[in-house]
Design a protein around this motif. Structure first.
Motif, PDB file in Angstrom:
ATOM      1  N   PHE A 257       0.917  -1.117  -0.007  1.00  0.00           N
ATOM      2  CA  PHE A 257       0.118  -0.029  -0.062  1.00  0.00           C
ATOM      3  C   PHE A 257       1.097   1.372   0.043  1.00  0.00           C
ATOM      4  CE2 PHE A 257      -2.515  -3.177   2.260  1.00  0.00           C
ATOM      5  CZ  PHE A 257      -3.628  -3.413   1.036  1.00  0.00           C
ATOM      6  N   GLY A 258       2.103   1.198  -0.125  1.00  0.00           N
ATOM      7  CA  GLY A 258       2.969   2.281  -0.478  1.00  0.00           C
ATOM      8  C   GLY A 258       3.297   3.046   0.678  1.00  0.00           C
ATOM      9  N   THR A 259       3.165   2.612   1.916  1.00  0.00           N
ATOM     10  CA  THR A 259       3.725   3.265   3.350  1.00  0.00           C
ATOM     11  C   THR A 259       5.145   3.100   3.282  1.00  0.00           C
ATOM     12  OG1 THR A 259       3.122   1.375   4.456  1.00  0.00           O
ATOM     13  CG2 THR A 259       1.283   2.699   4.291  1.00  0.00           C
ATOM     14  N   SER A 260       5.700   3.725   4.246  1.00  0.00           N
ATOM     15  CA  SER A 260       7.158   3.736   4.646  1.00  0.00           C
ATOM     16  C   SER A 260       7.235   3.461   6.226  1.00  0.00           C
ATOM     17  CB  SER A 260       7.788   4.983   3.917  1.00  0.00           C
ATOM     18  OG  SER A 260       7.683   4.952   2.724  1.00  0.00           O
ATOM     19  N   PHE A 261       6.813   2.783   6.783  1.00  0.00           N
ATOM     20  CA  PHE A 261       7.048   2.403   8.182  1.00  0.00           C
ATOM     21  C   PHE A 261       8.513   1.873   8.365  1.00  0.00           C
ATOM     22  CE2 PHE A 261       2.591   1.620   8.131  1.00  0.00           C
ATOM     23  CZ  PHE A 261       2.068   2.758   9.124  1.00  0.00           C
ATOM     24  N   PHE A 262       9.140   0.876   7.452  1.00  0.00           N
ATOM     25  CA  PHE A 262      10.318   0.669   7.662  1.00  0.00           C
ATOM     26  C   PHE A 262      11.376   0.704   6.501  1.00  0.00           C
ATOM     27  CE2 PHE A 262       7.420  -2.861   9.376  1.00  0.00           C
ATOM     28  CZ  PHE A 262       7.448  -2.416  10.886  1.00  0.00           C
ATOM     29  N   LEU A 263      11.104   1.857   5.606  1.00  0.00           N
ATOM     30  CA  LEU A 263      11.775   1.885   4.425  1.00  0.00           C
ATOM     31  C   LEU A 263      12.141   3.491   4.425  1.00  0.00           C
ATOM     32  CD1 LEU A 263       9.750  -0.111   1.717  1.00  0.00           C
ATOM     33  CD2 LEU A 263      11.717  -0.574   2.596  1.00  0.00           C
ATOM     34  N   SER A 264      13.256   3.891   3.907  1.00  0.00           N
ATOM     35  CA  SER A 264      13.701   5.060   3.644  1.00  0.00           C
ATOM     36  C   SER A 264      14.764   5.193   2.841  1.00  0.00           C
ATOM     37  CB  SER A 264      14.188   5.551   4.950  1.00  0.00           C
ATOM     38  OG  SER A 264      14.508   7.072   4.746  1.00  0.00           O
ATOM     39  N   ASP A 265      14.686   6.170   1.560  1.00  0.00           N
ATOM     40  CA  ASP A 265      15.985   6.257   0.789  1.00  0.00           C
ATOM     41  C   ASP A 265      16.673   5.004   0.153  1.00  0.00           C
ATOM     42  OD1 ASP A 265      15.607   8.863   1.765  1.00  0.00           O
ATOM     43  OD2 ASP A 265      17.406   8.565   3.187  1.00  0.00           O
ATOM     44  N   ILE A 266      15.837   4.288  -0.612  1.00  0.00           N
ATOM     45  CA  ILE A 266      16.056   2.833  -1.198  1.00  0.00           C
ATOM     46  C   ILE A 266      16.474   3.293  -2.555  1.00  0.00           C
ATOM     47  CG2 ILE A 266      15.161   0.808  -1.668  1.00  0.00           C
ATOM     48  CD1 ILE A 266      15.605   1.007   1.401  1.00  0.00           C
ATOM     49  N   TYR A 267      17.560   2.729  -3.232  1.00  0.00           N
ATOM     50  CA  TYR A 267      17.826   2.699  -4.575  1.00  0.00           C
ATOM     51  C   TYR A 267      17.894   1.235  -5.062  1.00  0.00           C
ATOM     52  CZ  TYR A 267      19.683   7.368  -3.766  1.00  0.00           C
ATOM     53  OH  TYR A 267      19.843   8.694  -3.503  1.00  0.00           O
ATOM     54  N   ILE A 268      17.212   1.053  -6.133  1.00  0.00           N
ATOM     55  CA  ILE A 268      17.433  -0.231  -6.981  1.00  0.00           C
ATOM     56  C   ILE A 268      17.867  -0.042  -8.286  1.00  0.00           C
ATOM     57  CG2 ILE A 268      16.081  -2.274  -7.754  1.00  0.00           C
ATOM     58  CD1 ILE A 268      14.417  -2.409  -5.529  1.00  0.00           C
ATOM     59  N   LYS A 269      19.146  -0.409  -8.545  1.00  0.00           N
ATOM     60  CA  LYS A 269      19.736  -0.209  -9.927  1.00  0.00           C
ATOM     61  C   LYS A 269      19.929   1.142 -10.341  1.00  0.00           C
ATOM     62  CE  LYS A 269      17.952  -4.787 -11.600  1.00  0.00           C
ATOM     63  NZ  LYS A 269      17.125  -5.578 -12.703  1.00  0.00           N
ATOM     64  N   GLY A 270      20.056   2.057  -9.332  1.00  0.00           N
ATOM     65  CA  GLY A 270      20.415   3.423  -9.476  1.00  0.00           C
ATOM     66  C   GLY A 270      19.069   4.250  -9.334  1.00  0.00           C
ATOM     67  N   GLU A 271      18.007   3.451  -9.398  1.00  0.00           N
ATOM     68  CA  GLU A 271      16.843   4.195  -9.357  1.00  0.00           C
ATOM     69  C   GLU A 271      16.228   4.686  -8.237  1.00  0.00           C
ATOM     70  OE1 GLU A 271      11.969   3.510 -10.679  1.00  0.00           O
ATOM     71  OE2 GLU A 271      13.513   2.151 -11.573  1.00  0.00           O
ATOM     72  N   LEU A 273      13.612   5.102  -5.073  1.00  0.00           N
ATOM     73  CA  LEU A 273      12.219   4.571  -4.755  1.00  0.00           C
ATOM     74  C   LEU A 273      11.545   5.686  -4.096  1.00  0.00           C
ATOM     75  CD1 LEU A 273      12.346   0.545  -4.231  1.00  0.00           C
ATOM     76  CD2 LEU A 273      12.062   1.975  -6.271  1.00  0.00           C
ATOM     77  N   ALA A 274      10.225   5.864  -3.961  1.00  0.00           N
ATOM     78  CA  ALA A 274       9.421   6.841  -3.316  1.00  0.00           C
ATOM     79  C   ALA A 274       9.402   6.568  -1.996  1.00  0.00           C
ATOM     80  CB  ALA A 274       8.121   7.246  -4.076  1.00  0.00           C
ATOM     81  N   HIS A 275      10.103   5.906  -1.148  1.00  0.00           N
ATOM     82  CA  HIS A 275      10.039   5.704   0.372  1.00  0.00           C
ATOM     83  C   HIS A 275      10.955   6.688   0.988  1.00  0.00           C
ATOM     84  CE1 HIS A 275       7.724   2.142  -0.155  1.00  0.00           C
ATOM     85  NE2 HIS A 275       8.791   1.718  -1.137  1.00  0.00           N
ATOM     86  N   GLN A 276      10.270   7.418   1.944  1.00  0.00           N
ATOM     87  CA  GLN A 276      10.978   7.966   2.927  1.00  0.00           C
ATOM     88  C   GLN A 276      10.468   8.126   4.348  1.00  0.00           C
ATOM     89  OE1 GLN A 276      10.198  11.936   1.215  1.00  0.00           O
ATOM     90  NE2 GLN A 276      12.295  11.936   0.266  1.00  0.00           N
ATOM     91  N   GLY A 277      11.484   8.421   5.137  1.00  0.00           N
ATOM     92  CA  GLY A 277      10.990   8.600   6.681  1.00  0.00           C
ATOM     93  C   GLY A 277      10.897   7.473   7.541  1.00  0.00           C
ATOM     94  N   GLY A 278      11.071   5.924   6.774  1.00  0.00           N
ATOM     95  CA  GLY A 278      10.862   4.804   7.790  1.00  0.00           C
ATOM     96  C   GLY A 278      12.214   4.504   8.415  1.00  0.00           C
ATOM     97  N   SER A 279      12.178   3.202   9.158  1.00  0.00           N
ATOM     98  CA  SER A 279      13.317   3.004   9.745  1.00  0.00           C
ATOM     99  C   SER A 279      13.449   1.297   9.730  1.00  0.00           C
ATOM    100  CB  SER A 279      13.452   3.354  11.159  1.00  0.00           C
ATOM    101  OG  SER A 279      14.447   2.790  11.602  1.00  0.00           O
ATOM    102  N   PRO A 280      14.212   0.730   8.997  1.00  0.00           N
ATOM    103  CA  PRO A 280      14.317  -0.657   9.225  1.00  0.00           C
ATOM    104  C   PRO A 280      14.682  -0.967  10.791  1.00  0.00           C
ATOM    105  CG  PRO A 280      16.246   0.092   7.761  1.00  0.00           C
ATOM    106  CD  PRO A 280      15.242   1.274   8.185  1.00  0.00           C
ATOM    107  N   VAL A 281      15.422  -0.333  11.510  1.00  0.00           N
ATOM    108  CA  VAL A 281      15.728  -0.575  12.824  1.00  0.00           C
ATOM    109  C   VAL A 281      14.504  -0.889  13.575  1.00  0.00           C
ATOM    110  CG1 VAL A 281      17.195   0.168  14.983  1.00  0.00           C
ATOM    111  CG2 VAL A 281      18.006   0.473  12.674  1.00  0.00           C
ATOM    112  N   LEU A 282      13.377  -0.267  13.297  1.00  0.00           N
ATOM    113  CA  LEU A 282      12.204  -0.321  14.012  1.00  0.00           C
ATOM    114  C   LEU A 282      11.506  -1.637  13.800  1.00  0.00           C
ATOM    115  CD1 LEU A 282       9.625   1.025  15.444  1.00  0.00           C
ATOM    116  CD2 LEU A 282       8.832   1.780  13.279  1.00  0.00           C
ATOM    117  N   PHE A 283      11.830  -2.054  12.623  1.00  0.00           N
ATOM    118  CA  PHE A 283      11.136  -3.421  12.525  1.00  0.00           C
ATOM    119  C   PHE A 283      12.050  -4.301  13.409  1.00  0.00           C
ATOM    120  CE2 PHE A 283      11.196  -7.753  11.069  1.00  0.00           C
ATOM    121  CZ  PHE A 283      10.009  -7.968  10.512  1.00  0.00           C
TER     122      PHE A 283
END
Length: 607
Positions: A257-271, A273-283
């Motif tokens: 659903f496009g949320t960013s609880f656990f994601l922030s500043d992700i790059y895949i193949k140089g692109e 992604l529109a994820h900001q503000g989340g934290s994988p450490v929270l998970f």
């Protein structure tokens, strides 16, 4: 007075109701509401899942022992994931993920707690059944459905979940990350959500049953230590499982659903992604808030079973009953405030790390109390060395040896050097995996006569124990040294690192021991199945035990006792009470069951 009326009503009314309707095969064996049948369903489902989990570990070990070598077994079992018999790296990570998930949750949590909590709580506290037979049935079928979904995830096109059993983001949060992050990961999350619902229903049932349905005279200080362990385990589950459920729901929202609880500043193949503000450490925090109590959700039932078996087969009162209860309660509390020791290298504040180090090392105190009490109960006892007793003593051994390495991993300074190496794998497999499996085996050997009215073959039990004990230490003892040498876990091959070439022989040795240990379990499987159908008929109380489950008849009825429920007059550990200064003596036997009234001494009767 109200309690006495309730007991009397239950003694006469409840049981009669079960004889007015004829049970069909479906209502008796499939959709049963009888706690004894549900316990057997949990046990057999758990054992089947155990076979699958062990098979996966053998595939991993064969890959590590002979990396990049063709293997016909891989080609036969893994198909497109092992072209030409060479294992694909992604399927190796998937095997790590599903093996860990199955063994921790589906075998050691549901198989151990689901089996013995269900079977023993009503029988040992003097209840007709669980507080809610219907919810008990629902909890088993939710477990069954979650098991089926987890196994089904192995067959999806892009492969099963491949983020490790801890499913850390971003691998688990981005469906496009690797093949196993797609449908396989979704099925993993759905399976675990259903599993958590099953565990919560079961745990609530156990807690309510222990609090409300104890027979007359069964005070909390007369409960067997098994029931204390199951009761406290259920409370830990109620406190900690919803946190993992929340983490799973938030992860599903990140994925779909496009949320960013656990994601922030992700790059895949140089692109970007529109994820900001989340934290994988929270998970990580949310996962390990369940993950560490989970160790004791697995371990406490095994320790409770061991308490019962060691006291019974030492023919001695358990040493320090109240200290044992206090240590169970202390472990339960401390287990919920130590989760951060899994995260010492996640970038957490060093001060917070020192706090978690302190709480982690504190848990050694109640654990030490338990080990000391087991050893003191064994000391100078009249030991009956049956298979259940051997597995219980084996548990004490692995609990101590595995626990000692926990002191290293619990210290933030020392942990950094061995974090994510095979040292960690060796530690938690010994202290949690092998110890809990020993508890499971001990419980099966001890209560098999009550479950199936048959005796297991004692000699095959001895063979099973010694082969398993040799094999388990053969696997996990050398693994500590491989870990201290720096070998990282979860790598499907280490051939790119010449530094590790010298460890190849040790890895091969570990693999041979793993295969040896797995073959030893066939002895148990043969003994288990053969004894159900062809075993010798069991006497009513084969181990001369004091607890109430042995007072039921040999005919399994829904309601447990054909007549009135026995009342309780003493604690469950009156063994070898033959001294003249004791307040009660029963001639010719060294045990006094809980339902036998207190008897005055002979000289007092003469007065």
């Amino acid at each position: 007075m109200g309690q006495a009326v309730a007991v009397a009503h239950d003694d006469h009314g409840h049981d009669d109701g079960h004889h007015h309707h004829k049970e069909t095969f479906v209502t008796k064996y499939i959709f049963s509401q009888d706690h004894k049948m549900i316990a057997k369903q949990y046990l057999i489902t758990g054992l089947i899942m155990g076979v699958i989990g062990i098979a996966m570990s053998l595939l991993m070990r064969m890959q590590i022992a002979n990396p990049e070598q063709p293997n016909v077994i891989f080609e036969a079992l893994l198909g497109k994931w092992a072209p030409g018999g060479i294992m694909d790296p992604e399927i190796y990570l998937a095997l790590v993920t599903i093996h860990g998930t199955i063994m921790v949750f589906f075998v050691l949590t549901a198989g151990l707690s689901g089996t013995f909590s269900n079977f023993l709580i009503p029988l040992q506290i003097g209840a007709r059944d669980m507080a809610s037979g219907f919810l008990n049935m629902v909890s088993y079928w939710l477990f069954f459905v979650s098991s089926a979904i987890m196994i089904g995830s192995l067959f999806v096109e892009l492969g099963p979940a491949s983020a490790g059993w801890t499913i850390y983001p971003p691998l688990s949060a981005l469906p496009e990350a690797i093949g196993g992050s797609a449908m396989g990961m979704t099925l993993w999350l759905v399976s675990m959500a259903i599993f958590i619902a099953s565990s919560l229903l079961g745990s609530l049932n156990y807690v309510v049953t222990v609090i409300n349905l104890r027979t007359k005279g069964m005070s909390m200080t007369r409960l067997p230590l098994t029931i204390w362990a199951f009761f406290v385990t259920a409370i830990i589950g109620i406190v900690s499982f919803p946190v993992l459920f929340a983490a799973a729901l938030l992860l599903i929202m990140d994925r779909s659903f496009g949320t960013s609880f656990f994601l922030s500043d992700i790059y895949i193949k140089g692109e970007v992604l529109a994820h900001q503000g989340g934290s994988p450490v929270l998970f990580e925090h949310l996962f390990w808030f369940l993950g560490h109590p989970e160790v004791y959700i697995v371990l406490l039932p095994a320790l409770g079973i061991t308490s019962e078996i060691i006291a019974t087969n030492s023919r001695k009162p358990i040493f320090g009953y109240r200290a044992m209860v206090a240590s169970i309660l202390a472990i339960a509390f401390l287990s919920t405030i130590v989760w951060g020791h899994h995260m010492f290298i996640s970038g957490m504040n060093p001060f917070l790390g020192s706090v978690f180090t302190f709480t982690t090392l504190l848990i050694a105190i109640p654990s030490g109390v338990k080990a000391f009490n087991y050893i003191t109960t064994l000391w100078k006892g009249n030991l009956q060395m049956n298979p259940a007793m051997l597995f219980s003593i084996g548990l004490v051994s692995t609990f101590i040896t595995g626990g000692l390495t926990g002191i290293i991993l619990g210290d933030s300074t020392l942990d950094i050097n061995v974090h994510d190496t095979y040292f960690v794998v060796a530690h938690f497999h010994l202290v949690m995996g092998i110890s809990a499996l020993y508890g499971l085996f001990a419980g099966v050997y001890h209560w098999f006569p009550k479950m199936f009215n048959k005796m297991m073959d004692k000699n095959l039990g001895y063979v099973h124990f010694w082969l398993t004990a040799i094999g388990a230490y053969g696997v996990f003892f050398p693994m500590h040294f491989v870990g201290m040498a720096g070998l990282p876990r979860r790598y499907y091959t280490n051939t790119n690192f010449p530094y590790f070439d010298d460890l190849a022989d040790t890895n091969s040795l570990i693999t041979y021991f793993a295969i040896f240990t797995a073959i030893a379990q066939l002895v148990f499987a043969y003994n288990f199945v053969k004894s159900i159908f062809f075993g010798k008929k069991a006497p009513l109380n084969p181990w001369k035990s004091n607890t109430l489950e042995w007072t039921t008849g040999d005919k399994h009825i829904h309601g447990n006792w054909a007549g009135a429920i026995p009342h309780v007059y003493r604690w469950p550990y009156d063994y070898s009470k033959l001294n003249e200064d004791e307040e009660y003596v029963i001639a010719g036997q060294d045990y006094v069951p809980q339902h036998i009234p207190l008897q005055p001494k002979e000289e007092e009767m003469n007065h």
